[in-house]
Design a protein around this motif. Structure first.
Motif, mmCIF file in Angstrom:
data_model
loop_
_atom_site.group_PDB
_atom_site.id
_atom_site.type_symbol
_atom_site.label_atom_id
_atom_site.label_comp_id
_atom_site.label_asym_id
_atom_site.label_seq_id
_atom_site.Cartn_x
_atom_site.Cartn_y
_atom_site.Cartn_z
ATOM 1 N N THR A 50 -0.309 -1.400 6.556
ATOM 2 C CA THR A 50 -1.196 -1.096 7.674
ATOM 3 C C THR A 50 -1.868 0.251 7.421
ATOM 4 O OG1 THR A 50 0.250 -2.283 9.212
ATOM 5 C CG2 THR A 50 -1.393 -0.799 10.159
ATOM 6 N N VAL A 51 -3.182 0.247 7.528
ATOM 7 C CA VAL A 51 -3.959 1.472 7.319
ATOM 8 C C VAL A 51 -4.797 1.719 8.570
ATOM 9 C CG1 VAL A 51 -5.750 2.603 5.937
ATOM 10 C CG2 VAL A 51 -4.077 1.105 4.826
ATOM 11 N N VAL B 11 0.836 -1.198 0.000
ATOM 12 C CA VAL B 11 0.000 0.000 0.000
ATOM 13 C C VAL B 11 0.873 1.251 0.000
ATOM 14 C CG1 VAL B 11 -1.771 1.264 1.263
ATOM 15 C CG2 VAL B 11 -1.840 -1.229 1.202
ATOM 16 N N ARG B 12 1.959 1.218 0.749
ATOM 17 C CA ARG B 12 2.849 2.384 0.826
ATOM 18 C C ARG B 12 3.492 2.672 -0.524
ATOM 19 N NH1 ARG B 12 4.731 4.812 5.668
ATOM 20 N NH2 ARG B 12 5.590 6.822 5.074
ATOM 21 N N GLU B 13 3.793 1.621 -1.279
ATOM 22 C CA GLU B 13 4.463 1.798 -2.572
ATOM 23 C C GLU B 13 3.545 2.372 -3.649
ATOM 24 O OE1 GLU B 13 7.743 -1.844 -2.244
ATOM 25 O OE2 GLU B 13 5.806 -2.170 -3.221
ATOM 26 N N LEU B 14 2.236 2.358 -3.426
ATOM 27 C CA LEU B 14 1.327 2.917 -4.416
ATOM 28 C C LEU B 14 1.467 4.429 -4.532
ATOM 29 C CD1 LEU B 14 -1.916 0.851 -3.722
ATOM 30 C CD2 LEU B 14 -0.251 0.536 -5.555
ATOM 31 N N PRO C 42 -0.196 14.886 2.992
ATOM 32 C CA PRO C 42 -0.448 16.326 3.204
ATOM 33 C C PRO C 42 0.784 17.010 3.759
ATOM 34 C CG PRO C 42 -2.273 15.002 4.025
ATOM 35 C CD PRO C 42 -1.170 14.042 3.704
ATOM 36 N N PRO C 43 0.937 18.296 3.471
ATOM 37 C CA PRO C 43 2.168 18.998 3.885
ATOM 38 C C PRO C 43 2.366 19.085 5.382
ATOM 39 C CG PRO C 43 0.515 20.531 3.001
ATOM 40 C CD PRO C 43 0.023 19.150 2.701
ATOM 41 N N ASP C 44 1.292 18.994 6.171
ATOM 42 C CA ASP C 44 1.426 19.113 7.618
ATOM 43 C C ASP C 44 1.275 17.759 8.313
ATOM 44 O OD1 ASP C 44 -1.190 18.872 6.874
ATOM 45 O OD2 ASP C 44 -1.978 20.298 8.351
ATOM 46 N N GLU C 45 1.390 16.662 7.559
ATOM 47 C CA GLU C 45 1.224 15.339 8.146
ATOM 48 C C GLU C 45 2.425 14.455 7.820
ATOM 49 O OE1 GLU C 45 -2.598 13.532 7.574
ATOM 50 O OE2 GLU C 45 -3.634 15.452 7.532
ATOM 51 N N THR C 46 2.488 13.307 8.524
ATOM 52 C CA THR C 46 3.626 12.403 8.379
ATOM 53 C C THR C 46 3.348 11.271 7.413
ATOM 54 O OG1 THR C 46 4.256 12.871 10.673
ATOM 55 C CG2 THR C 46 5.205 10.906 9.656
ATOM 56 N N TRP C 47 2.101 10.786 7.394
ATOM 57 C CA TRP C 47 1.781 9.584 6.639
ATOM 58 C C TRP C 47 0.913 9.905 5.431
ATOM 59 C CZ3 TRP C 47 0.459 8.485 12.158
ATOM 60 C CH2 TRP C 47 1.534 7.891 12.838
ATOM 61 N N PRO C 48 1.015 9.078 4.404
ATOM 62 C CA PRO C 48 0.136 9.246 3.236
ATOM 63 C C PRO C 48 -1.324 9.056 3.633
ATOM 64 C CG PRO C 48 1.983 7.794 2.715
ATOM 65 C CD PRO C 48 2.000 8.002 4.204
ATOM 66 N N ARG C 49 -2.193 9.743 2.935
ATOM 67 C CA ARG C 49 -3.621 9.721 3.281
ATOM 68 C C ARG C 49 -4.448 9.128 2.151
ATOM 69 N NH1 ARG C 49 -7.092 11.588 6.867
ATOM 70 N NH2 ARG C 49 -5.488 12.635 8.096
ATOM 71 N N VAL C 50 -5.398 8.279 2.542
ATOM 72 C CA VAL C 50 -6.377 7.690 1.622
ATOM 73 C C VAL C 50 -7.719 8.368 1.884
ATOM 74 C CG1 VAL C 50 -7.554 5.573 0.908
ATOM 75 C CG2 VAL C 50 -5.161 5.481 1.649
ATOM 76 N N THR C 51 -8.353 8.898 0.849
ATOM 77 C CA THR C 51 -9.643 9.564 1.009
ATOM 78 C C THR C 51 -10.613 9.098 -0.069
ATOM 79 O OG1 THR C 51 -8.824 11.427 -0.308
ATOM 80 C CG2 THR C 51 -8.706 11.657 2.081
ATOM 81 N N LEU C 52 -11.877 9.430 0.121
ATOM 82 C CA LEU C 52 -12.946 9.113 -0.841
ATOM 83 C C LEU C 52 -12.961 7.634 -1.201
ATOM 84 C CD1 LEU C 52 -12.680 12.209 -3.211
ATOM 85 C CD2 LEU C 52 -14.253 11.862 -1.310
#
Length: 462
Positions: free
Chosen positions: A164-165, A121-124, A129-139
């Motif tokens: 892990t999500v 999942v991380r490799e996708l 976001p500029p103020d966050e540490t981890w990639p975000r999944v939305t919608l």
């Protein structure tokens, strides 16, 4: 059914989609947020590397307080297959039907569009976001399988490590699974599927399988390790629910979480399916006019419109709108005035069904949802501050979505911007417009002159 990438192609053909190279810095969220402020087209962030492509604004992102030829419901209406320039009420009625029960189950299983991959999942490459540490999944859409069918609900979250999500889902859906169960998450799904997930969540209808809803007969699906998901989904995760981890962070939320209770899940992803050149929607959270805000506003408007027109035995409401520019804190309703005092009953009816707004504006049935300027002009022209701006007691519950007075009680307001139904028609001033400023005989003469010159004229135009 319109697959997500077909929806994007329709937007491109209607000149409502722009493509940019996916940036590293500034982040896509920054560009998307600035694009929304500028009322730009939907934006597709393309890439030549292994990361997925992203789209912002596929379901909304237009500020209706400024003039334009697009409207907040235009892109979703196109995705729902209604029309290139859909009428607002048609979009509301289509969304409301997504929650209808159907008499017979008619589920079409077709071949999966996404294929298995060994990528994590991380490799996708979901956006961070500029103020966050981890990639975000939305919608996203979560599907939970059971003996009687599958249950769909919206989902968003953060990618903690390779597989892990940490996800947020409506609390009502958690009754359908236990720790160790497998669920599926689908991204880049047809508009019907995503709109249905929002609508069923907001209306508290997650207790009926999706196969028994209207959307179950229109969206082709595939069985997965969890429940069924749309077969055209761009990305599908199959994940096991591990021990829940309390989420104590002040994390940004999608707008549906402001209307229903939500909970945090930890998902251990064990299978990833991805389409070639996968493209998924994303939305920057807590930014005005974003896709999740538009989806919530349309789903809630469809609910209130349907309930209001089912209450009196007639259908007096022409349309109902929660402008995204007001962050859904304002409810505008266009209605036929059945009798004197009807506007008071209608406003209290609307307040009783939702606490997300604290202001209701009632306008005449001739007003158009395409012209908010006309709506607010009616507020000034037809609503006298001393008798048509009516406040409740000051101890009313605080509205959920307005940002002012958060956490405190406050008065609710309804504004009656309609002509008194007891007035004779000759006492009601005609609506002033450029064309109506000219006498009918002059307008007829001008149309005749245009016809003589060979120009097409619409006999129904003013």
């Amino acid at each position: 059914m319109t697959a997500f990438r077909s929806h994007l192609e329709f937007l491109r053909k209607t000149d409502d989609l722009r493509s940019l190279e996916r940036p590293e810095t500034p982040s896509p969220q920054v560009i998307a947020g600035e694009g929304l402020r500028a009322d730009c087209s939907a934006v597709r962030f393309s890439t030549d590397d292994s990361r997925i492509e992203l789209v912002n604004g596929a379901y909304g992102g237009v500020d209706q307080s400024s003039r334009g030829d697009r409207y907040p419901w235009s892109r979703l209406g196109l995705g729902l297959g209604i029309d290139r320039d859909p009428d607002y009420v048609d979009v509301l009625e289509r969304i409301a039907r997504l929650g209808d029960r159907i008499e017979t189950r008619d589920v079409t299983y077709v071949e999966r569009a996404a294929t298995a991959t060994d990528r994590t999942v991380r490799e996708l490459g979901f956006p961070t976001p500029p103020d966050e540490t981890w990639p975000r999944v939305t919608l996203g859409l979560i599907s939970v399988g059971a003996n009687d069918g599958s249950y769909w609900a919206p989902i968003h979250g953060t990618v903690i490590d390779d597989n892990t999500v940490r996800a947020r889902v409506p609390e009502a859906i958690t009754d359908r699974f236990d720790r160790g169960d497998v669920v599926s998450v689908a991204l880049g799904v047809p508009s019907e599927a995503l709109a249905a997930a929002y609508f069923l969540t907001i209306t508290d209808r997650l207790s009926t399988p999706i196969e028994d809803r209207d959307v179950g007969s229109t969206v082709p699906v595939i069985p997965t390790g969890g429940g069924v998901v749309p077969s055209s989904a761009e990305i599908v995760f199959e994940a096991e629910i591990s021990d829940p981890q309390p989420d104590t962070r002040a994390e940004k939320r999608e707008f549906w979480e402001r209307l229903v209770d939500a909970t945090t899940l930890t998902l251990d992803v064990n299978s990833v399916f991805v389409r070639d050149d996968a493209v998924v929607p994303f939305t920057p959270l807590d930014v005005p006019l974003t896709d999740d805000l538009q989806l919530v506003g349309l789903a809630l408007a469809a609910t209130l419109y349907d309930r209001a027109n089912s209450y009196w035995g007639v259908a007096p409401v022409e349309w109902l709108l929660l402008p995204a520019a007001g962050r859904l804190g304002l409810c505008v309703v266009s209605t036929e005035m059945l009798y004197a005092g009807f506007e008071w009953q209608l406003s209290n009816f609307l307040f009783s069904f939702s606490d997300c707004y604290d202001t209701v504006v009632v306008v005449d049935d001739e007003a158009s949802p395409r012209d908010l300027g006309q709506v607010f002009a009616d507020v000034w022209v037809k609503a006298h501050p001393s008798r048509d701006w009516l406040f409740s007691e000051a101890d009313a519950p605080v509205a959920r979505l307005p940002t002012y007075g958060r956490g405190e009680t406050g008065a609710r307001l309804y504004v009656n911007a309609t002509w008194d139904p007891r007035w004779d028609e000759e006492y009601i001033a005609p609506r002033v417009s450029l064309t109506e400023s000219y006498p009918p005989n002059l307008r007829a003469a001008i149309r005749g002159s245009w016809a003589e010159f060979g120009f097409d004229t619409d006999p129904d135009s003013p």
